[in-house]
Design a protein around this motif. Sequence first.
Motif, PDB file in Angstrom:
ATOM      1  N   LEU A  27       0.825  -1.204   0.000  1.00  0.00           N
ATOM      2  CA  LEU A  27       0.000   0.000   0.000  1.00  0.00           C
ATOM      3  C   LEU A  27       0.862   1.258   0.000  1.00  0.00           C
ATOM      4  N   GLU A  28       1.974   1.214   0.722  1.00  0.00           N
ATOM      5  CA  GLU A  28       2.888   2.357   0.718  1.00  0.00           C
ATOM      6  C   GLU A  28       3.479   2.561  -0.669  1.00  0.00           C
ATOM      7  N   GLU A  29       3.808   1.464  -1.345  1.00  0.00           N
ATOM      8  CA  GLU A  29       4.327   1.553  -2.708  1.00  0.00           C
ATOM      9  C   GLU A  29       3.272   2.161  -3.633  1.00  0.00           C
ATOM     10  N   GLU A  30       2.013   1.734  -3.481  1.00  0.00           N
ATOM     11  CA  GLU A  30       0.916   2.322  -4.264  1.00  0.00           C
ATOM     12  C   GLU A  30       0.872   3.826  -4.062  1.00  0.00           C
ATOM     13  N   GLY A  31       0.977   4.237  -2.808  1.00  0.00           N
ATOM     14  CA  GLY A  31       0.937   5.656  -2.490  1.00  0.00           C
ATOM     15  C   GLY A  31       2.064   6.426  -3.140  1.00  0.00           C
ATOM     16  N   ASP A  32       3.264   5.860  -3.114  1.00  0.00           N
ATOM     17  CA  ASP A  32       4.420   6.522  -3.724  1.00  0.00           C
ATOM     18  C   ASP A  32       4.253   6.652  -5.237  1.00  0.00           C
ATOM     19  N   VAL A  33       3.813   5.584  -5.875  1.00  0.00           N
ATOM     20  CA  VAL A  33       3.609   5.605  -7.331  1.00  0.00           C
ATOM     21  C   VAL A  33       2.527   6.619  -7.692  1.00  0.00           C
ATOM     22  N   ALA A  34       1.422   6.575  -6.943  1.00  0.00           N
ATOM     23  CA  ALA A  34       0.309   7.488  -7.209  1.00  0.00           C
ATOM     24  C   ALA A  34       0.734   8.940  -6.988  1.00  0.00           C
ATOM     25  N   ALA A  35       1.480   9.194  -5.921  1.00  0.00           N
ATOM     26  CA  ALA A  35       1.937  10.558  -5.631  1.00  0.00           C
ATOM     27  C   ALA A  35       2.850  11.069  -6.743  1.00  0.00           C
ATOM     28  N   GLU A  40       3.492  14.825 -11.223  1.00  0.00           N
ATOM     29  CA  GLU A  40       3.765  15.140 -12.627  1.00  0.00           C
ATOM     30  C   GLU A  40       2.581  15.854 -13.264  1.00  0.00           C
ATOM     31  N   LEU A  41       1.379  15.367 -12.968  1.00  0.00           N
ATOM     32  CA  LEU A  41       0.176  15.978 -13.524  1.00  0.00           C
ATOM     33  C   LEU A  41       0.034  17.427 -13.058  1.00  0.00           C
ATOM     34  N   ILE A  44       2.566  19.574 -14.906  1.00  0.00           N
ATOM     35  CA  ILE A  44       2.163  19.815 -16.293  1.00  0.00           C
ATOM     36  C   ILE A  44       1.053  20.865 -16.357  1.00  0.00           C
ATOM     37  N   ALA A  45       0.097  20.763 -15.427  1.00  0.00           N
ATOM     38  CA  ALA A  45      -1.036  21.695 -15.409  1.00  0.00           C
ATOM     39  C   ALA A  45      -0.690  23.020 -14.736  1.00  0.00           C
ATOM     40  N   ASP A  46       0.526  23.120 -14.196  1.00  0.00           N
ATOM     41  CA  ASP A  46       0.975  24.316 -13.483  1.00  0.00           C
ATOM     42  C   ASP A  46       0.013  24.686 -12.349  1.00  0.00           C
ATOM     43  N   ILE A  47      -0.315  23.664 -11.553  1.00  0.00           N
ATOM     44  CA  ILE A  47      -1.202  23.827 -10.399  1.00  0.00           C
ATOM     45  C   ILE A  47      -0.397  23.504  -9.150  1.00  0.00           C
ATOM     46  N   ASP A  48      -0.482  24.399  -8.170  1.00  0.00           N
ATOM     47  CA  ASP A  48       0.217  24.176  -6.905  1.00  0.00           C
ATOM     48  C   ASP A  48      -0.639  23.327  -5.979  1.00  0.00           C
ATOM     49  N   GLY A  49       0.000  22.374  -5.331  1.00  0.00           N
ATOM     50  CA  GLY A  49      -0.695  21.545  -4.353  1.00  0.00           C
ATOM     51  C   GLY A  49       0.282  20.618  -3.669  1.00  0.00           C
ATOM     52  N   ASP A  50      -0.006  20.312  -2.431  1.00  0.00           N
ATOM     53  CA  ASP A  50       0.796  19.356  -1.674  1.00  0.00           C
ATOM     54  C   ASP A  50       0.057  18.031  -1.640  1.00  0.00           C
ATOM     55  N   ILE A  51       0.815  16.940  -1.702  1.00  0.00           N
ATOM     56  CA  ILE A  51       0.225  15.605  -1.702  1.00  0.00           C
ATOM     57  C   ILE A  51       0.546  14.917  -0.393  1.00  0.00           C
ATOM     58  N   ASP A  52      -0.499  14.500   0.304  1.00  0.00           N
ATOM     59  CA  ASP A  52      -0.357  13.741   1.545  1.00  0.00           C
ATOM     60  C   ASP A  52      -0.794  12.308   1.283  1.00  0.00           C
ATOM     61  N   ILE A  53      -0.032  11.352   1.829  1.00  0.00           N
ATOM     62  CA  ILE A  53      -0.332   9.934   1.672  1.00  0.00           C
ATOM     63  C   ILE A  53      -0.609   9.348   3.049  1.00  0.00           C
ATOM     64  N   GLU A  54      -1.682   8.571   3.135  1.00  0.00           N
ATOM     65  CA  GLU A  54      -2.018   7.898   4.387  1.00  0.00           C
ATOM     66  C   GLU A  54      -2.521   6.496   4.061  1.00  0.00           C
ATOM     67  N   VAL A  55      -2.073   5.530   4.853  1.00  0.00           N
ATOM     68  CA  VAL A  55      -2.555   4.158   4.698  1.00  0.00           C
ATOM     69  C   VAL A  55      -3.385   3.833   5.927  1.00  0.00           C
ATOM     70  N   ARG A  56      -4.658   3.472   5.704  1.00  0.00           N
ATOM     71  CA  ARG A  56      -5.532   3.085   6.811  1.00  0.00           C
ATOM     72  C   ARG A  56      -6.625   2.159   6.300  1.00  0.00           C
ATOM     73  N   ASN A  57      -7.050   1.260   7.163  1.00  0.00           N
ATOM     74  CA  ASN A  57      -8.133   0.323   6.848  1.00  0.00           C
ATOM     75  C   ASN A  57      -7.910  -0.424   5.531  1.00  0.00           C
ATOM     76  N   GLY A  58      -6.658  -0.787   5.260  1.00  0.00           N
ATOM     77  CA  GLY A  58      -6.356  -1.571   4.069  1.00  0.00           C
ATOM     78  C   GLY A  58      -6.442  -0.810   2.764  1.00  0.00           C
ATOM     79  N   ARG A  59      -6.392   0.517   2.826  1.00  0.00           N
ATOM     80  CA  ARG A  59      -6.449   1.349   1.628  1.00  0.00           C
ATOM     81  C   ARG A  59      -5.421   2.456   1.702  1.00  0.00           C
ATOM     82  N   THR A  60      -5.033   2.928   0.538  1.00  0.00           N
ATOM     83  CA  THR A  60      -4.160   4.086   0.440  1.00  0.00           C
ATOM     84  C   THR A  60      -5.029   5.300   0.140  1.00  0.00           C
TER      85      THR A  60
END
Length: 178
Positions: A27-35, A40-41, A44-60
């Motif tokens: 799940l942590e690997e999923e989060g890293d790949v998704a982040a 990158e997206l 490309i879109a020139d949009i500012d945002g921070d990405i937070d990753i959390e693993v809980r209840n068997g989901r990312t």
Amino acid sequence: MTSESTAVNVPEDHDAEDASQTPLSRLEEEGDVAADYLEELLDIADIDGDIDIEVRNGRTYLSVVGDDEAEGLDTLVGTDGEVLEALQELTRLSVLSATGNRSRLVLDINGYRGERSVRLQELAETAVERVKAGETTVHLDPMSSYERKIVHDAVAELGFVSESEGEGAARHIVVSAD
């Protein structure tokens, strides 16, 4: 024909790695790949945002948040979360492509899912009130499987019954007393 295979093969040691990988590390690997994909997206879109990753209840869970002055994140939510749902599916496909594993990750942008969850809870309460007032069944508008789960849980907590009906984009919830 030659004896070489043209199919893409997974190296033997890859299977051993997957077998030894814990669900949490997967799940942590999923989060890293998704982040990485989302970063990158956003670039490309020139949009500012921070990405937070959390693993809980068997989901990312991934959250993209921006400060009050950040522009563009709302466009990634879209009307009724349609763009967010599409972006979540694209992110899941990115994870599948990179890891070979299907993902059930949940993507949120600027707290939309939390706000939507409150509205879905209210929708469930209203449907239950309508059933209490004498309606045999109450049909709700179509919604995503994630949103249906929230409504099913809320209806069950209120002591009533709900079930999903329909196919594809028309899949919706029906609330009843039993």
